[in-house]
Design a protein around this motif. Structure first.
Motif, PDB file in Angstrom:
ATOM      1  N   PHE A  62     -10.401 -17.245 -20.655  1.00 54.16           N
ATOM      2  CA  PHE A  62      -9.207 -17.076 -21.862  1.00 54.16           C
ATOM      3  C   PHE A  62      -9.098 -18.511 -22.748  1.00 54.16           C
ATOM      4  O   PHE A  62      -9.018 -18.353 -23.787  1.00 54.16           O
ATOM      5  CB  PHE A  62      -7.924 -16.378 -21.386  1.00 54.16           C
ATOM      6  CG  PHE A  62      -7.124 -16.275 -22.340  1.00 54.16           C
ATOM      7  CD1 PHE A  62      -7.114 -15.251 -23.306  1.00 54.16           C
ATOM      8  CD2 PHE A  62      -5.864 -17.169 -22.746  1.00 54.16           C
ATOM      9  CE1 PHE A  62      -6.070 -15.077 -24.111  1.00 54.16           C
ATOM     10  CE2 PHE A  62      -5.132 -16.972 -23.720  1.00 54.16           C
ATOM     11  CZ  PHE A  62      -4.819 -15.873 -24.574  1.00 54.16           C
TER      12      PHE A  62
ATOM     13  N   GLY B 150     -13.799 -19.161 -25.777  1.00 52.97           N
ATOM     14  CA  GLY B 150     -12.985 -18.656 -25.274  1.00 52.97           C
ATOM     15  C   GLY B 150     -11.923 -17.618 -26.162  1.00 52.97           C
ATOM     16  O   GLY B 150     -11.814 -17.551 -27.216  1.00 52.97           O
ATOM     17  N   THR B 151     -11.428 -16.570 -25.320  1.00 52.56           N
ATOM     18  CA  THR B 151     -10.670 -15.696 -26.172  1.00 52.56           C
ATOM     19  C   THR B 151      -9.529 -16.067 -26.796  1.00 52.56           C
ATOM     20  O   THR B 151      -9.336 -15.627 -28.100  1.00 52.56           O
ATOM     21  CB  THR B 151      -9.975 -14.616 -25.042  1.00 52.56           C
ATOM     22  OG1 THR B 151     -11.063 -14.256 -24.216  1.00 52.56           O
ATOM     23  CG2 THR B 151      -9.451 -13.459 -25.742  1.00 52.56           C
ATOM     24  N   LEU B 152      -8.794 -17.153 -26.375  1.00 56.59           N
ATOM     25  CA  LEU B 152      -7.757 -17.528 -27.032  1.00 56.59           C
ATOM     26  C   LEU B 152      -8.257 -18.317 -28.684  1.00 56.59           C
ATOM     27  O   LEU B 152      -7.475 -18.118 -29.600  1.00 56.59           O
ATOM     28  CB  LEU B 152      -6.962 -18.747 -26.528  1.00 56.59           C
ATOM     29  CG  LEU B 152      -5.469 -19.382 -27.084  1.00 56.59           C
ATOM     30  CD1 LEU B 152      -4.733 -18.056 -27.435  1.00 56.59           C
ATOM     31  CD2 LEU B 152      -5.002 -20.375 -26.060  1.00 56.59           C
TER      32      LEU B 152
ATOM     33  N   GLY C 273     -10.833 -17.499 -30.089  1.00 52.17           N
ATOM     34  CA  GLY C 273     -11.524 -16.344 -31.122  1.00 52.17           C
ATOM     35  C   GLY C 273     -10.311 -15.857 -31.729  1.00 52.17           C
ATOM     36  O   GLY C 273     -10.265 -15.314 -32.909  1.00 52.17           O
ATOM     37  N   ILE C 274      -9.017 -15.779 -31.028  1.00 51.63           N
ATOM     38  CA  ILE C 274      -7.798 -15.032 -31.617  1.00 51.63           C
ATOM     39  C   ILE C 274      -7.263 -15.838 -32.534  1.00 51.63           C
ATOM     40  O   ILE C 274      -6.726 -15.418 -33.897  1.00 51.63           O
ATOM     41  CB  ILE C 274      -6.774 -14.636 -30.570  1.00 51.63           C
ATOM     42  CG1 ILE C 274      -7.431 -13.491 -29.553  1.00 51.63           C
ATOM     43  CG2 ILE C 274      -5.666 -14.096 -31.284  1.00 51.63           C
ATOM     44  CD1 ILE C 274      -6.422 -13.287 -28.335  1.00 51.63           C
TER      45      ILE C 274
END
Length: 316
Positions: free
Chosen positions: A159, A165-167, A169-170
């Protein structure tokens, strides 16, 4: 003529045993009727396990804490008694002071504030939702708590990852190394997310003890949400608040999960006391010194427990 008085009726002892002086019954010493030898036989396996896995390691840690015992070398074969030198070294060790400070931040941010507030908020909001929604939310929160630490740590490393990483990407912040730039903030978020389940369950049970009539009375007189919590809810659950805070504080202070995310880095910026003990013992090889630090951590846990228990007794 001599008159013979009839004998006094015999007193049959009650369930608690024969009557003592003044007519008071003495307490039964063996209610189950097992006998001392059988009772000891039942508890002996548990006592042996406690002695082997708790008492003996604790005593051994205290012993090697006053030696110069090392993982390798001459001191590994024949350690010498150094007295309180390890404790003096710890009290003057800047890295140990840094680990204490980071542990306090970790406990304050993720346990006392994070898990307490988020756990109570979830319990307070979920009490009036539909059963299906409540069970679904509780299942997801519990899943975060029961998953193995290695699995949870891997998910959060992915994340916070800098590349893909997901964060990132967000938020659209590609290239930000969260675990390197903001290690303690990441650990606080991680532990809050992971440990909230216990607080939520405890507060869900505690809120059932609040009389609905008092909540309805507060609503009818126009009390705000904060006034209802302060004057109606908290007086009924403050004992649960102290108990929850004690447990999650001790668990967080002794948690080794931060090592799985940051290994105490970068440059000791996320090295809590359990991680510092591991690094000193297994990477530095100073088993005697790390044992002394472990004993200091044990003393700190006992002091915190005594403070909380004293506060709980006063509240009661």
């Amino acid at each position: 003529m001599t008159t013979v008085s009839p004998p006094a009726p015999a007193q049959t002892p009650g369930p608690g045993g024969p009557s003592g002086p003044g007519g008071s019954r003495s307490p039964a010493l063996d209610v189950a009727g097992l006998g001392v030898s059988r009772a000891l036989g039942f508890v002996a396996p548990a006592m042996l396990l406690i002695g082997a896995f708790l008492v003996f390691p604790a005593l051994w840690t205290i012993y090697i804490g006053v030696t110069n015992y090392r993982l390798t070398g001459v001191e590994a074969v024949s350690p010498s008694i150094v007295g309180l030198a390890n404790y003096t070294k710890a009290l003057n060790d800047a890295l140990f002071h840094n680990a204490l400070w980071l542990t306090m931040l970790f406990v304050l941010g993720s346990a006392i504030i994070g898990q307490n507030i988020l756990g109570f908020t979830l319990a307070w909001v979920m009490r009036r939702t539909r059963p299906a929604v409540r069970r679904t939310v509780e299942a997801f929160v519990l899943l975060a708590w029961i998953l193995p630490s290695t699995v949870v740590a891997y998910l959060w490393v992915a994340f916070f990852d800098r590349d893909g990483g997901t964060l990132n990407g967000i938020l659209g912040t590609g290239g930000t190394a969260w675990l390197i730039d903001y290690p303690m903030a990441c650990l606080v978020i991680f532990n809050t997310w992971r440990g909230t389940a216990f607080s939520m369950m405890l507060y869900s049970s505690a809120l059932q003890a609040v009389p609905p009539s008092q909540l309805e009375s507060a609503r009818m007189v126009g009390a705000s949400g904060w006034q209802t919590l302060r004057d109606v809810v908290f007086p009924h659950i403050r004992g649960h608040v102290l108990t929850n805070t004690l447990l999650i504080s001790l668990w967080t202070a002794n948690d080794f999960s931060p090592f799985l995310l940051t290994k105490g880095g970068p440059n000791h910026e996320s090295e809590t006391v359990p991680v510092y003990i591991y690094n000193v013992a297994l990477q530095g090889g100073e088993l005697g010194y790390s044992s002394a630090i472990s004993f200091l951590l044990l003393i700190a846990n006992l002091l915190v427990s005594l403070i909380y228990l004293r506060l709980l007794r006063r509240r009661s």
